[in-house]
Design an enzyme around this catalytic site. Sequence first.
Site, PDB file in Angstrom:
ATOM      1  N   GLY A 100       0.793  -0.839  -0.062  1.00 20.25           N
ATOM      2  CA  GLY A 100       0.152   0.026  -0.444  1.00 20.25           C
ATOM      3  C   GLY A 100       0.930   1.156   0.336  1.00 20.25           C
ATOM      4  O   GLY A 100       1.774   1.648   0.984  1.00 20.25           O
ATOM      5  N   SER A 125      -2.134  -5.307  -3.496  1.00 15.75           N
ATOM      6  CA  SER A 125      -2.307  -4.566  -1.103  1.00 15.75           C
ATOM      7  C   SER A 125      -4.391  -4.245  -1.046  1.00 15.75           C
ATOM      8  O   SER A 125      -5.113  -3.851  -1.716  1.00 15.75           O
ATOM      9  CB  SER A 125      -1.890  -3.928  -1.245  1.00 15.75           C
ATOM     10  OG  SER A 125      -2.669  -3.053   0.153  1.00 15.75           O
ATOM     11  N   LEU A 148      -5.516  -9.314   1.232  1.00 17.07           N
ATOM     12  CA  LEU A 148      -6.550  -9.441   3.132  1.00 17.07           C
ATOM     13  C   LEU A 148      -5.842  -9.283   4.393  1.00 17.07           C
ATOM     14  O   LEU A 148      -5.613  -9.955   4.321  1.00 17.07           O
ATOM     15  CB  LEU A 148      -7.948  -9.932   2.519  1.00 17.07           C
ATOM     16  CG  LEU A 148      -7.899 -10.876   2.808  1.00 17.07           C
ATOM     17  CD1 LEU A 148     -10.410 -11.485   2.304  1.00 17.07           C
ATOM     18  CD2 LEU A 148      -7.218 -11.704   1.652  1.00 17.07           C
ATOM     19  N   ARG A 184       7.078   1.532  13.846  1.00 14.13           N
ATOM     20  CA  ARG A 184       8.053   2.529  12.895  1.00 14.13           C
ATOM     21  C   ARG A 184       7.912   3.849  13.527  1.00 14.13           C
ATOM     22  O   ARG A 184       6.783   4.341  12.771  1.00 14.13           O
ATOM     23  CB  ARG A 184       6.903   2.384  12.002  1.00 14.13           C
ATOM     24  CG  ARG A 184       6.767   1.216  11.252  1.00 14.13           C
ATOM     25  CD  ARG A 184       5.709   0.440  10.096  1.00 14.13           C
ATOM     26  NE  ARG A 184       5.462  -0.710   9.427  1.00 14.13           N
ATOM     27  CZ  ARG A 184       4.485  -0.837   8.366  1.00 14.13           C
ATOM     28  NH1 ARG A 184       3.849  -0.894   8.431  1.00 14.13           N
ATOM     29  NH2 ARG A 184       4.040  -2.485   8.567  1.00 14.13           N
ATOM     30  N   HIS A 257       6.475  -9.326   6.073  1.00 16.27           N
ATOM     31  CA  HIS A 257       6.747  -7.768   6.286  1.00 16.27           C
ATOM     32  C   HIS A 257       7.671  -6.746   6.048  1.00 16.27           C
ATOM     33  O   HIS A 257       7.680  -5.961   6.452  1.00 16.27           O
ATOM     34  CB  HIS A 257       5.334  -7.658   7.510  1.00 16.27           C
ATOM     35  CG  HIS A 257       4.433  -7.024   6.699  1.00 16.27           C
ATOM     36  ND1 HIS A 257       2.819  -7.353   7.297  1.00 16.27           N
ATOM     37  CD2 HIS A 257       4.283  -5.104   6.697  1.00 16.27           C
ATOM     38  CE1 HIS A 257       2.252  -7.171   6.237  1.00 16.27           C
ATOM     39  NE2 HIS A 257       2.731  -5.739   5.780  1.00 16.27           N
ATOM     40  N   GLY A 289      10.864 -10.778   1.526  1.00 19.81           N
ATOM     41  CA  GLY A 289      11.453 -10.295   2.310  1.00 19.81           C
ATOM     42  C   GLY A 289      13.250 -10.021   1.673  1.00 19.81           C
ATOM     43  O   GLY A 289      14.202 -11.006   2.081  1.00 19.81           O
ATOM     44  N   VAL A 291      15.261  -9.780  -1.401  1.00 21.72           N
ATOM     45  CA  VAL A 291      15.542 -10.808  -2.447  1.00 21.72           C
ATOM     46  C   VAL A 291      16.015  -9.353  -3.717  1.00 21.72           C
ATOM     47  O   VAL A 291      14.536  -8.019  -3.410  1.00 21.72           O
ATOM     48  CB  VAL A 291      13.991 -11.166  -3.105  1.00 21.72           C
ATOM     49  CG1 VAL A 291      14.789 -11.356  -5.339  1.00 21.72           C
ATOM     50  CG2 VAL A 291      13.897 -12.696  -2.490  1.00 21.72           C
TER      51      VAL A 291
HETATM   52  C1  FMN Z   1       5.708   0.646   1.832  1.00 23.01           C
HETATM   53  C2  FMN Z   1       5.094  -1.243   1.323  1.00 23.01           C
HETATM   54  C3  FMN Z   1       2.952  -0.781   1.935  1.00 23.01           C
HETATM   55  C4  FMN Z   1       2.978  -2.201   2.231  1.00 23.01           C
HETATM   56  N1  FMN Z   1       1.821  -2.865   2.780  1.00 23.01           N
HETATM   57  C5  FMN Z   1       1.969  -4.306   2.861  1.00 23.01           C
HETATM   58  C6  FMN Z   1       0.619  -4.188   2.115  1.00 23.01           C
HETATM   59  O1  FMN Z   1      -0.547  -3.537   2.764  1.00 23.01           O
HETATM   60  N2  FMN Z   1      -0.203  -5.601   2.681  1.00 23.01           N
HETATM   61  C7  FMN Z   1       1.201  -6.810   3.276  1.00 23.01           C
HETATM   62  O2  FMN Z   1       0.547  -7.640   3.627  1.00 23.01           O
HETATM   63  N3  FMN Z   1       2.298  -6.374   3.014  1.00 23.01           N
HETATM   64  C8  FMN Z   1       2.798  -4.894   3.272  1.00 23.01           C
HETATM   65  N4  FMN Z   1       4.309  -4.851   2.458  1.00 23.01           N
HETATM   66  C9  FMN Z   1       5.005  -6.087   3.302  1.00 23.01           C
HETATM   67  C10 FMN Z   1       5.381  -6.505   1.797  1.00 23.01           C
HETATM   68  O3  FMN Z   1       4.053  -7.135   0.981  1.00 23.01           O
HETATM   69  C11 FMN Z   1       6.748  -7.267   1.138  1.00 23.01           C
HETATM   70  O4  FMN Z   1       6.116  -8.418   2.421  1.00 23.01           O
HETATM   71  C12 FMN Z   1       7.782  -7.000   1.353  1.00 23.01           C
HETATM   72  O5  FMN Z   1       8.039  -5.590   0.632  1.00 23.01           O
HETATM   73  C13 FMN Z   1       8.784  -7.641   1.482  1.00 23.01           C
HETATM   74  O6  FMN Z   1       9.753  -7.583   1.581  1.00 23.01           O
HETATM   75  P1  FMN Z   1      10.717  -6.404   0.873  1.00 23.01           P
HETATM   76  O7  FMN Z   1      10.304  -5.079   0.562  1.00 23.01           O
HETATM   77  O8  FMN Z   1      12.086  -6.758   1.281  1.00 23.01           O
HETATM   78  O9  FMN Z   1      10.973  -6.815  -0.918  1.00 23.01           O
HETATM   79  C14 FMN Z   1       4.864  -3.417   2.454  1.00 23.01           C
HETATM   80  C15 FMN Z   1       5.510  -2.989   2.194  1.00 23.01           C
HETATM   81  C16 FMN Z   1       5.655  -1.820   1.484  1.00 23.01           C
HETATM   82  C17 FMN Z   1       7.798  -1.717   1.588  1.00 23.01           C
END
Ligand code: FMN
Length: 357
Positions: A100, A125, A148, A184, A257, A289, A291
């Site tokens: 998001g 998302s 979700l 955060r 996450h 995470g 990559v």
């Molecule tokens: C800006 C941002 C927003 C994110 N929003 C969501 C979300 O809405 N739902 C969710 O399950 N994960 C969310 N995530 C986590 C990502 O789905 C994912 O698990 C994570 O970014 C993977 O790690 P990486 O950024 O190192 O590739 C978000 C991550 C970022 C960076």
Amino acid sequence: MLRHLMTAMFTTKLLFTPTAIIMSALLRDIETAANEKLDQPLRDYLNRGAMDDLTLRANREAFSRLRIRPRYMVDVSHRDLTVQVLGHTIRAPICVSPFGLNTAVHSNAELDTAKDQFGTIMAVSSGSRVTLEDIAGAEPSLHKWMQLFIYRDREVTRDLALRAQASGYKALLLTVDMPVLGLRYHNQKNNFTNADNRVNYEPYGAGARVADNATWADVAWLKAQVDIPLVIKGILTAEDARLAVDSGADAILVSNHGGRQLDSAPATLEALPEIVAEVGRECEVYLDGGVRSGADVFKALALGARAVFVGRPVCWGLVHSGSEGVKSVLEILYTELDNIMTITGCPTVASITPSHN
Ligand SMILES: Cc1cc2nc3c(=O)[nH]c(=O)nc-3n(C[C@H](O)[C@H](O)[C@H](O)COP(=O)(O)O)c2cc1C
């Protein structure tokens, strides 16, 4: 194609034009260029993790520590990077994590990502600024999953799931690692909020808050509401992987996450082996995470992941140059994975095995 473009750019000294940078440089250059466009609060929101960023860093360190054992004198003249994810064939085992984004980070994030000029799976998302129906309507051929949560009002969960199914989403991606938002601190210090991304929840009101009383019984219940597969995102232990599968999960996305929830959670690459050992024979296991290269993709696959998902790199591509930037990021990972597979004696994804780590 990418290789020809890169060669042409080097030889015609186009290397330092914006297009050439994105097509020829490593992902790190896209990251740098994207971040230069953002102010500090937005950079922090996008790039940082919870609290002290321990898990954020651990994700990267785990990839850096692991080495690859190459095997030579294998015929690698024909290579096939395709892989099946829940029965759907994609060009390479590289998919898009749900994120998001704030409008200020990118004004058209969802629809630009959904253009998918690469040919993969995009997890949309629930925290978007475009409704899930509008994304589906704009890109009907996109292979999309819907992310979700379990919400305080379970009817909201059910309704969102049914909306996704009716709109052609091919799977639900249930995020379980956020009973409450991680701390955060940077966002608090920067007075940063991401309140503009709740458009999917507009019909529901207060019941659309993420539940802090959800249990595996809710997973079994959600599974029974829909006909599309249910993938659980955020699993970090063999114990939870077992409970997820026993509750009806069709696949598992090992995720922390992106280090944004529990600081001190294990790196996903560290958690992957115990989860593959526990449920890998029963369902597909994916990882996200940290990559950041084709070598990282290879390492995760060697440890048993069926595919990886990438989050921030796709966001950097978006900020850099919209849908073209997203495509470039995925093409770079593809080219690197193809190169690593060639050098390690792996002509197919199936030939990448634990013996390569
Ligand atoms: C800006 C941002 C927003 C994110 N929003 C969501 C979300 O809405 N739902 C969710 O399950 N994960 C969310 N995530 C986590 C990502 O789905 C994912 O698990 C994570 O970014 C993977 O790690 P990486 O950024 O190192 O590739 C978000 C991550 C970022 C960076």
